[in-house]
Design an enzyme around this catalytic site. Sequence first.
Site, PDB file in Angstrom:
ATOM      1  N   HIS A  49      -2.908   6.472   4.496  1.00 51.46           N
ATOM      2  CA  HIS A  49      -1.460   6.525   4.705  1.00 51.46           C
ATOM      3  C   HIS A  49      -0.920   7.872   4.212  1.00 51.46           C
ATOM      4  O   HIS A  49      -1.333   8.369   3.157  1.00 51.46           O
ATOM      5  CB  HIS A  49      -0.754   5.423   3.909  1.00 51.46           C
ATOM      6  CG  HIS A  49      -0.921   4.049   4.462  1.00 51.46           C
ATOM      7  ND1 HIS A  49      -1.609   3.770   5.622  1.00 51.46           N
ATOM      8  CD2 HIS A  49      -0.472   2.840   3.996  1.00 51.46           C
ATOM      9  CE1 HIS A  49      -1.576   2.461   5.839  1.00 51.46           C
ATOM     10  NE2 HIS A  49      -0.887   1.876   4.874  1.00 51.46           N
TER      11      HIS A  49
ATOM     12  N   CYS B 110       0.813  -1.218   0.000  1.00 56.35           N
ATOM     13  CA  CYS B 110       0.000   0.000   0.000  1.00 56.35           C
ATOM     14  C   CYS B 110       0.848   1.270   0.000  1.00 56.35           C
ATOM     15  O   CYS B 110       0.549   2.227  -0.719  1.00 56.35           O
ATOM     16  CB  CYS B 110      -0.951  -0.012   1.200  1.00 56.35           C
ATOM     17  SG  CYS B 110      -0.182  -0.471   2.759  1.00 56.35           S
TER      18      CYS B 110
END
Length: 345
Positions: A246, A134
């Site tokens: 994130h 990710c």
Amino acid sequence: MGYKVAVVGATGNVGREMLSILEERQFPVDEVHAIASRKSMGVEVSFGERTLKCQDLEQFDFSKVDFCLMSAGSAVSKEWSPKIGTTGCIVIDNSSCWRYDPEVPLIVPEVNANALTEYMARPNRRNIIANPNCSTAQLVVVLKPLHDVAKIKRVVVATYQSVSGAGKEGLDELWNQTKGIFVTDSPTPKKFTKQIAFNVIPHIDVFMDSGDTKEEWKMMAETKKILDPKIKLTATCVRVPVFVGHSEAVNIEFETPISAEEAREILREAPGCMVVDKREDGGYVTPVECVGDFATFISRIREDATIDNGLNLWVVSDNLRKGAALNAVQIAESLINRGLIKKAA
């Protein structure tokens, strides 16, 4: 006529997100099958306004579907992806199992979709395509258009990664610890190595002999494989008390000069990127604001006066989307749009 899609690991965070994104992007499906382990057989998951009952992975006939979106972890993928691939079904795997295999392409469609054409032309291909980590996915989407213009030499990145990257257990631990602190319960770490509520942990995945964690090594290895093996990258990956999204503080050194304004204009036109960069209070994107969005957001674009040809960026993305489910669906879309897949019988 649409395509037939199986989502393996349909009861997990990413599996549910895959189903949601297939519906949101109006992916051309005729059939969608929710697949899980035997213990989850019959569990209901949502696909748009429909409800799907999970079917047993061990009993499902994958020869009847075109795509298998695999989000069931490395152990399951290692056992099942090759078997599924031999049926002719294309497996798009979200685990780390196949990312570093030289025979398996590691794809971020905005960056290296051309690799799909070469792979699908191979007569002996495994029919497995890997999704990157990710934190890598959102990074390379931003690096690619800049690399095309000024050629990147070196990247230094510090990540601020949400607990959803550690699955449902990570989400539950942050929630329970945060509640517990307010009622004077001691926050006992289970999923994470230290308290995550009101704290940050500079440790994701296992430690390696070099002193890097596996997460940090993944970012380096995957960026080289996806974008350019000559790029040098070093990372420090940190878990933060954020549920989803994130963030990354990125320092880039280029071979040739590039100004902050040039970078801003390049990224504004780049696929998958959204520039929000006002030099004022709140003129940047934070994880809370990126949740549910397809884009990777770039803010705080500025020149680094300490090196020649240096830039600093702030990069934010929904890790369950671009970092996982969205990228997998985009890979399937790329195969269709390029005419690289034939429909199952």
